[in-house]
Design a protein around this motif. Structure first.
Motif, PDB file in Angstrom:
ATOM      1  N   LEU A 188       0.861  -1.175   0.000  1.00  0.00           N
ATOM      2  CA  LEU A 188       0.000   0.000   0.000  1.00  0.00           C
ATOM      3  C   LEU A 188       0.892   1.217   0.000  1.00  0.00           C
ATOM      4  N   LYS A 189       0.653   2.123  -1.002  1.00  0.00           N
ATOM      5  CA  LYS A 189       1.501   3.305  -1.100  1.00  0.00           C
ATOM      6  C   LYS A 189       0.665   4.547  -0.901  1.00  0.00           C
ATOM      7  N   SER A 190       1.343   5.650  -0.786  1.00  0.00           N
ATOM      8  CA  SER A 190       0.704   6.944  -0.598  1.00  0.00           C
ATOM      9  C   SER A 190      -0.421   7.152  -1.612  1.00  0.00           C
ATOM     10  N   GLY A 191      -1.617   7.510  -1.128  1.00  0.00           N
ATOM     11  CA  GLY A 191      -2.748   7.759  -2.009  1.00  0.00           C
ATOM     12  C   GLY A 191      -3.519   6.524  -2.415  1.00  0.00           C
ATOM     13  N   GLN A 192      -3.113   5.369  -1.941  1.00  0.00           N
ATOM     14  CA  GLN A 192      -3.770   4.132  -2.366  1.00  0.00           C
ATOM     15  C   GLN A 192      -4.759   3.617  -1.322  1.00  0.00           C
ATOM     16  N   VAL A 193      -5.670   2.760  -1.795  1.00  0.00           N
ATOM     17  CA  VAL A 193      -6.707   2.193  -0.931  1.00  0.00           C
ATOM     18  C   VAL A 193      -6.618   0.672  -0.965  1.00  0.00           C
ATOM     19  N   LEU A 194      -6.744   0.067   0.206  1.00  0.00           N
ATOM     20  CA  LEU A 194      -6.872  -1.385   0.281  1.00  0.00           C
ATOM     21  C   LEU A 194      -8.288  -1.691   0.719  1.00  0.00           C
TER      22      LEU A 194
ATOM     23  N   VAL B  10      -6.114  12.425  -1.413  1.00  0.00           N
ATOM     24  CA  VAL B  10      -5.510  13.484  -2.228  1.00  0.00           C
ATOM     25  C   VAL B  10      -4.284  14.053  -1.512  1.00  0.00           C
ATOM     26  N   ASP B  11      -4.380  14.122  -0.182  1.00  0.00           N
ATOM     27  CA  ASP B  11      -3.255  14.622   0.603  1.00  0.00           C
ATOM     28  C   ASP B  11      -2.094  13.641   0.659  1.00  0.00           C
ATOM     29  N   GLY B  12      -2.304  12.457   0.100  1.00  0.00           N
ATOM     30  CA  GLY B  12      -1.218  11.474   0.100  1.00  0.00           C
ATOM     31  C   GLY B  12      -1.335  10.456   1.212  1.00  0.00           C
ATOM     32  N   GLY B  13      -2.505  10.391   1.852  1.00  0.00           N
ATOM     33  CA  GLY B  13      -2.688   9.381   2.892  1.00  0.00           C
ATOM     34  C   GLY B  13      -2.997   8.028   2.298  1.00  0.00           C
ATOM     35  N   MET B  14      -3.094   7.037   3.116  1.00  0.00           N
ATOM     36  CA  MET B  14      -3.512   5.723   2.633  1.00  0.00           C
ATOM     37  C   MET B  14      -4.604   5.161   3.538  1.00  0.00           C
ATOM     38  N   LEU B  15      -5.345   4.189   2.980  1.00  0.00           N
ATOM     39  CA  LEU B  15      -6.527   3.696   3.673  1.00  0.00           C
ATOM     40  C   LEU B  15      -6.651   2.188   3.506  1.00  0.00           C
ATOM     41  N   ALA B  16      -6.901   1.520   4.609  1.00  0.00           N
ATOM     42  CA  ALA B  16      -7.284   0.109   4.554  1.00  0.00           C
ATOM     43  C   ALA B  16      -8.673   0.036   5.152  1.00  0.00           C
ATOM     44  N   VAL B  17      -9.618  -0.556   4.416  1.00  0.00           N
ATOM     45  CA  VAL B  17     -11.010  -0.458   4.849  1.00  0.00           C
ATOM     46  C   VAL B  17     -11.788  -1.733   4.525  1.00  0.00           C
ATOM     47  N   THR B  18     -12.751  -2.048   5.396  1.00  0.00           N
ATOM     48  CA  THR B  18     -13.748  -3.066   5.060  1.00  0.00           C
ATOM     49  C   THR B  18     -15.087  -2.366   5.064  1.00  0.00           C
ATOM     50  N   SER B  19     -16.002  -2.823   4.205  1.00  0.00           N
ATOM     51  CA  SER B  19     -17.324  -2.207   4.215  1.00  0.00           C
ATOM     52  C   SER B  19     -18.341  -3.095   3.540  1.00  0.00           C
ATOM     53  N   HIS B  20     -19.527  -3.168   4.122  1.00  0.00           N
ATOM     54  CA  HIS B  20     -20.638  -3.855   3.471  1.00  0.00           C
ATOM     55  C   HIS B  20     -21.241  -2.964   2.402  1.00  0.00           C
ATOM     56  N   HIS B  21     -21.172  -1.634   2.634  1.00  0.00           N
ATOM     57  CA  HIS B  21     -21.682  -0.692   1.646  1.00  0.00           C
ATOM     58  C   HIS B  21     -20.683  -0.590   0.495  1.00  0.00           C
ATOM     59  N   THR B  22     -21.182  -0.237  -0.673  1.00  0.00           N
ATOM     60  CA  THR B  22     -20.246   0.039  -1.748  1.00  0.00           C
ATOM     61  C   THR B  22     -19.626   1.411  -1.485  1.00  0.00           C
ATOM     62  N   VAL B  23     -18.324   1.476  -1.556  1.00  0.00           N
ATOM     63  CA  VAL B  23     -17.631   2.721  -1.268  1.00  0.00           C
ATOM     64  C   VAL B  23     -17.379   3.438  -2.581  1.00  0.00           C
ATOM     65  N   THR B  24     -17.853   4.664  -2.700  1.00  0.00           N
ATOM     66  CA  THR B  24     -17.583   5.436  -3.911  1.00  0.00           C
ATOM     67  C   THR B  24     -16.476   6.430  -3.624  1.00  0.00           C
ATOM     68  N   LEU B  25     -15.341   6.176  -4.227  1.00  0.00           N
ATOM     69  CA  LEU B  25     -14.192   7.046  -4.007  1.00  0.00           C
ATOM     70  C   LEU B  25     -13.712   7.604  -5.340  1.00  0.00           C
ATOM     71  N   ASP B  26     -13.098   8.804  -5.299  1.00  0.00           N
ATOM     72  CA  ASP B  26     -12.555   9.409  -6.514  1.00  0.00           C
ATOM     73  C   ASP B  26     -11.378   8.602  -7.039  1.00  0.00           C
ATOM     74  N   SER B  27     -10.624   8.040  -6.103  1.00  0.00           N
ATOM     75  CA  SER B  27      -9.375   7.384  -6.473  1.00  0.00           C
ATOM     76  C   SER B  27      -9.638   6.113  -7.277  1.00  0.00           C
ATOM     77  N   ASN B  28      -8.775   5.860  -8.265  1.00  0.00           N
ATOM     78  CA  ASN B  28      -8.853   4.606  -9.014  1.00  0.00           C
ATOM     79  C   ASN B  28      -7.836   3.610  -8.502  1.00  0.00           C
TER      80      ASN B  28
END
Lengths: 227, 246, 211
Positions: C32-38, C184-202
């Protein structure tokens, strides 16, 4: 803005726990009533003979203090575990063992210190001499923090368990034996007019030992229980 | 070096090796036990004060030694398991708990039986018996905690910490109980350790002590093997083992 | 505003998790790198929560390693805690404390972001609840208060377990925009969710634990 220093984090956690205790102060009174009630049961169960009560009084008060401390022990981590605050403490950038000292100190101020305030009343009920009363207060001041420190390890080990409470007494009470022996015999000695400095030094030594070892053991136990 | 230990500590390897050791250890235990009982019951002289009733010492004293020894082993194994995360050390620690508790119980029972003709009652708050009693509670605490935690690895790690806390406390408890005992009863009951013991009594005592150590080794290995199989029941080597025996 | 170090990297190698003698997942590796989502997906009981708890260091993996910028997170210990923020199933909120007190405490346990407590409450649309005891907040408001912790502390790695639980659609979009800004600020995220997550990031890595 800079991160909180360790002393700041320590005092913020201490103050938070004291604030929480103040806002649920009605719960605080229960172990205290228990302490008084258990002590009052002994004359009813044994005899009201003043000489006998005076002889067994120190032991009774200390056994009651032990049980009262045990009764309130679970509250050290219970609510923090239930609402998830404990996870946040575990993941704070401050050393967990130091935060544990703050937690135990707060817990002692809330549950141990009140025992000292009520103890003279019990001394009167059990016919203790003034000298014995003074020693009783000294032993409670030195001994009850040891109980909280040792107890915290036990609570940390059992906090995630459904039946944690019953196991806790089995884990913790045998470890309380030295405190009981030194403290109760100190009070008995001073009632008989004998010196007590050796007892008090031993209790102080136990306190030093508990302060130096217990926080790390508590922190390690919590990490295991939470995993 | 470290690699060697890691291999030895692998459950599969341990299971194979221990299976070979157990018969030999068991045979040695039986030999020492028979020799010790023979020496203790038939060869050792009758005590001029206590008559033949002292002979229970050949069970009581080694059992009391074992109760402390096993607690030390349990704490050390637990400590190793915690620091280096070696599964086998955790298994050894928890397998020791039951054996240790049994030896403590044996020491208490034999102490009580021995005390009956000496003191005229089944129980006296003698310093050593009281220490044994508290030690028994420490063991029971370890076992209760292990049974209460559902995840076996978490349980083993939690009990290891408890064993380490106990090991720090045992000398303190022992010392405090001795102190309490001299305060309340005077130094009356130190008959357990006779100042000069007859040579013919010493031999069976040592033989029995060795026999008990071997017995502990056998039982702890047996228990550990069961624990290993239970924990590793989803691995290929255990499945292969089961298939072999069917 | 805060910008995180673009070179931050979280790397998991061969993670194995065994729970109650059952293997939940094994030899799981990702970076997982800066700006990425897991995005961790899977059925109930497939080990999503366990994986997140391993990532933030509450739980240790039975096998494998996690590295933050090349260093093992268990060696970094409190140093790793300083760069992570965790919001789990439980809110981690004290019901007897007010919203403000909860956030002040949370801030003192982490690295302050510089954002004012009142600003953070406003951003979570909890303005005006500063001095209200958390016990009087609704479930959704409590959840937003828990997530407001992410705003008052500065942590490049957010680990969120079902962050949208008990939130309404408006609350969800509020959190989504907060996450977008973090990325956008360069953070990273690891997340679980039952809902569909709509994010700008690809830049989303998906891990399905049921597969």
């Amino acid at each position: 803005m800079k991160p909180a220093t360790l002393p700041q984090a320590f005092s913020i956690l201490l103050r938070r726990d004291l604030t929480l205790a103040y806002r649920r102060r009605s719960e605080m009174i229960n172990p205290l009533l228990f302490f008084v009630l258990v002590t009052a049961l002994f004359p009813l169960g044994i005899s009201a003979d003043p000489a006998l009560l005076r002889e067994i009084g120190p032991g009774i008060i200390w056994v009651a203090a032990l049980l009262a401390s045990l009764l309130s022990l679970e509250t050290v981590f219970r609510s923090d575990f239930d609402d998830g605050s404990l996870e946040q403490l575990l993941l704070s950038p401050h050393p967990l063992s130091v935060l544990m000292i703050a937690k135990v100190l707060a817990h002692w101020l809330i549950t141990g210190l009140p025992l000292l305030i009520v103890a003279p009343l019990l001394g009167v009920l059990l016919n203790l001499s003034t000298a014995a009363m003074k020693t009783l207060l000294l032993t409670l001041a030195l001994g009850t923090p040891v109980l909280s420190l040792i107890g915290a390890i036990g609570v940390a080990l059992t906090v995630g368990l459904r039946k944690g409470g019953t196991i806790l007494s089995l884990l913790v009470l045998p470890l309380y034996v030295p405190v009981l022996i030194f403290a109760a015999s100190a009070v008995a000695n001073s009632d008989a007019g004998l010196p007590v400095s050796a007892h008090l030094s031993l209790l102080a030594a136990l306190l030093v030992l508990a302060i130096s070892l217990s926080p790390a053991a508590t922190a390690a136990s919590l990490r295991i229980s939470m995993s | 070096m470290l690699r060697f230990f890691h291999q030895l500590a692998s459950p599969k390897h341990f299971y194979r090796i221990s299976g070979k050791w157990i018969p030999w250890l068991g045979a040695a235990c039986l030999a020492f036990m028979l020799a010790g009982l023979y020496q203790g019951l038939l060869v050792a002289p009758t005590d001029y004060q206590q008559g033949d009733s002292y002979r229970i010492m050949f069970v009581h004293v080694p059992a009391a030694w074992m109760s402390l020894f096993i607690y030390m082993v349990m704490a050390i194994a637990g400590g190793i398991g915690l620091v280096w995360r070696i599964k086998l050390a955790e298994i050894m620690a928890i397998s020791s708990a039951h054996v240790g508790a049994s030896f403590t119980f044996l020491a208490l029972i034999t102490g009580s039986i021995w005390g009956k003709p000496m003191w005229g009652s089944w129980w006296v708050w003698d310093a050593r018996l009281t220490s044994e009693l508290i030690l028994l509670f420490l063991y029971l605490g370890v076992i209760a905690l292990y049974n209460a935690v559902e995840d076996r690895r978490t349980a083993a790690r939690a009990t290891s910490i408890l064993a380490l806390v106990g090991v720090v406390n045992i000398p303190i408890i022992h010392y405090s109980v001795e102190w309490w005992n001299t305060l309340h009863q005077g130094p009356t009951v130190t008959k357990f350790d006779a100042p000069s013991i007859d040579f013919r009594m010493l031999i069976p005592l040592l033989l029995m002590a060795i026999a008990f150590k071997l017995f502990y080794a056998v039982v702890v290995l047996l228990r550990a093997r069961v624990e290993v199989l239970q924990r590793e029941r989803n691995t290929s080597w255990v499945k292969a083992l089961v298939a072999e025996h069917e | 505003m805060t910008h995180y170090d673009q070179t931050d990297t979280l790397e998991a190698r061969d993670l194995t998790c065994i729970r109650d003698d059952r293997s939940l997942f094994s030899e799981l590796s990702f970076t997982l790198k800066s700006g990425q989502v897991l995005l961790v997906e899977g059925r109930n009981g497939s080990g999503k929560t366990s994986l997140l708890r391993i990532l933030c260091g509450i739980r240790q993996p039975d096998e494998g390693h996690i590295h933050w910028n090349g260093g093992d997170i268990y060696r970094l210990a409190t140093g790793f805690n300083a760069v992570t923020a965790w919001v789990g199933h439980k809110d981690g909120i004290k019901l007897e404390l007010t919203a403000r007190e909860n956030l002040v405490f949370a801030r003192s346990l982490g690295t302050p972001s510089g954002l004012d407590i009142a600003e953070a409450l406003d951003a979570m649309e909890l303005g005006g609840f500063d001095d209200v005891s958390a016990i009087n907040l609704s479930a959704g408001q409590k959840r937003r208060l828990a997530l407001a912790r992410l705003l008052v502390t500065r942590s490049p790695l957010w680990i969120l377990d079902e962050p949208f639980t008990s939130l309404d659609t408006h609350g969800i979009s509020l959190i989504e925009s907060m996450i977008n800004k973090h990325l956008v600020d360069g953070g990273m995220l690891a997340v679980t969710s039952h809902h569909t997550v709509t994010l700008d990031s690809n830049d989303i890595t998906r891990i399905n634990l049921s597969a």
